[in-house]
Scaffold this motif. Structure first.
Motif, PDB file in Angstrom:
ATOM      1  N   TYR A  28       0.828  -1.209   0.000  1.00  0.00           N
ATOM      2  CA  TYR A  28       0.000   0.000   0.000  1.00  0.00           C
ATOM      3  C   TYR A  28       0.862   1.259   0.000  1.00  0.00           C
ATOM      4  CZ  TYR A  28      -3.372   3.527   1.408  1.00  0.00           C
ATOM      5  OH  TYR A  28      -4.144   4.651   1.477  1.00  0.00           O
ATOM      6  N   VAL A  68       2.534   1.655  -3.490  1.00  0.00           N
ATOM      7  CA  VAL A  68       1.545   2.034  -4.502  1.00  0.00           C
ATOM      8  C   VAL A  68       1.078   3.462  -4.272  1.00  0.00           C
ATOM      9  CG1 VAL A  68      -0.803   1.570  -5.336  1.00  0.00           C
ATOM     10  CG2 VAL A  68       0.786  -0.321  -4.987  1.00  0.00           C
ATOM     11  N   LEU A  69       0.835   3.819  -3.025  1.00  0.00           N
ATOM     12  CA  LEU A  69       0.388   5.172  -2.698  1.00  0.00           C
ATOM     13  C   LEU A  69       1.397   6.217  -3.161  1.00  0.00           C
ATOM     14  CD1 LEU A  69      -1.690   6.987  -1.216  1.00  0.00           C
ATOM     15  CD2 LEU A  69      -0.330   6.652   0.837  1.00  0.00           C
ATOM     16  N   SER A 113      -3.516  -1.684  -4.520  1.00  0.00           N
ATOM     17  CA  SER A 113      -2.722  -2.510  -3.605  1.00  0.00           C
ATOM     18  C   SER A 113      -3.473  -3.782  -3.227  1.00  0.00           C
ATOM     19  CB  SER A 113      -2.303  -1.723  -2.366  1.00  0.00           C
ATOM     20  OG  SER A 113      -3.408  -1.355  -1.584  1.00  0.00           O
ATOM     21  N   SER A 132      -5.288   4.079  -4.776  1.00  0.00           N
ATOM     22  CA  SER A 132      -4.140   3.320  -4.274  1.00  0.00           C
ATOM     23  C   SER A 132      -4.541   2.077  -3.494  1.00  0.00           C
ATOM     24  CB  SER A 132      -3.255   4.198  -3.395  1.00  0.00           C
ATOM     25  OG  SER A 132      -2.632   5.173  -4.170  1.00  0.00           O
ATOM     26  N   GLN A 133      -5.560   2.182  -2.661  1.00  0.00           N
ATOM     27  CA  GLN A 133      -5.982   1.016  -1.876  1.00  0.00           C
ATOM     28  C   GLN A 133      -6.490  -0.096  -2.782  1.00  0.00           C
ATOM     29  OE1 GLN A 133      -5.837   0.574   1.733  1.00  0.00           O
ATOM     30  NE2 GLN A 133      -5.906  -1.449   0.793  1.00  0.00           N
ATOM     31  N   GLY A 186      -4.718   9.108  -8.089  1.00  0.00           N
ATOM     32  CA  GLY A 186      -3.809   8.041  -7.700  1.00  0.00           C
ATOM     33  C   GLY A 186      -3.926   7.707  -6.226  1.00  0.00           C
ATOM     34  N   ILE A 187      -4.065   8.725  -5.402  1.00  0.00           N
ATOM     35  CA  ILE A 187      -4.227   8.510  -3.962  1.00  0.00           C
ATOM     36  C   ILE A 187      -5.542   7.792  -3.690  1.00  0.00           C
ATOM     37  CG2 ILE A 187      -4.581   9.678  -1.749  1.00  0.00           C
ATOM     38  CD1 ILE A 187      -2.590  11.826  -2.787  1.00  0.00           C
ATOM     39  N   MET A 191       1.519   6.151  -7.142  1.00  0.00           N
ATOM     40  CA  MET A 191       0.310   6.685  -7.763  1.00  0.00           C
ATOM     41  C   MET A 191       0.123   8.176  -7.471  1.00  0.00           C
ATOM     42  SD  MET A 191      -0.762   4.279  -9.564  1.00  0.00           S
ATOM     43  CE  MET A 191      -2.319   4.953 -10.088  1.00  0.00           C
ATOM     44  N   LYS A 192       0.605   8.614  -6.329  1.00  0.00           N
ATOM     45  CA  LYS A 192       0.546  10.041  -6.008  1.00  0.00           C
ATOM     46  C   LYS A 192       1.364  10.836  -7.020  1.00  0.00           C
ATOM     47  CE  LYS A 192       2.989  11.417  -2.554  1.00  0.00           C
ATOM     48  NZ  LYS A 192       3.537  11.665  -1.215  1.00  0.00           N
TER      49      LYS A 192
END
Length: 116
Positions: free
Chosen positions: A67, A70-71, A90, A86-87, A82-83, A74-75
């Protein structure tokens, strides 16, 4: 919840911008709920068969290492969107990791049977 995301969010705050953002975030969170169930099944299987490392990896992956990575990625790539997603991303990655560990566990089990 996907169908009624807007009315549910509106119960808490009836400002259009907040309802739009909240329902979007709720959708992004709920969309991978079936995948989360599969992740929990993999984690439970690994615990029950004594695959300590598999259970440990699954435990830290979804809300931890995967997580976070990816966070952050993607940010940079998609900023706000992206934020928000992200979950979900992930969750899918963690499910794939669980599948790979599960497949590897079956391979090891077959190798042990072959040696006996």
């Amino acid at each position: 919840m996907i169908i009624f995301a807007r009315p549910v969010i509106a119960l808490f705050m009836n400002q259009p911008d907040i309802v739009n953002a909240g329902s979007y975030m709720l959708l992004a969170t709920i969309i991978t709920t079936p995948v989360v169930g599969i992740i929990l099944v993999y984690t439970t299987i690994f615990q029950s068969i004594g695959n300590v490392w598999g259970a440990f990896i699954m435990a830290i992956a979804r809300q931890g290492v995967v997580y976070f990575l990816v966070l952050e990625l993607m940010k940079i790539i998609l900023s706000y969107h992206g934020i928000v997603w992200s979950q979900a991303i992930s969750d899918v990655i963690t499910c794939v990791i669980g599948f790979l560990i599960y497949e590897k566990s079956l391979d090891l089990k077959d190798k042990i049977k072959d040696k006996e």
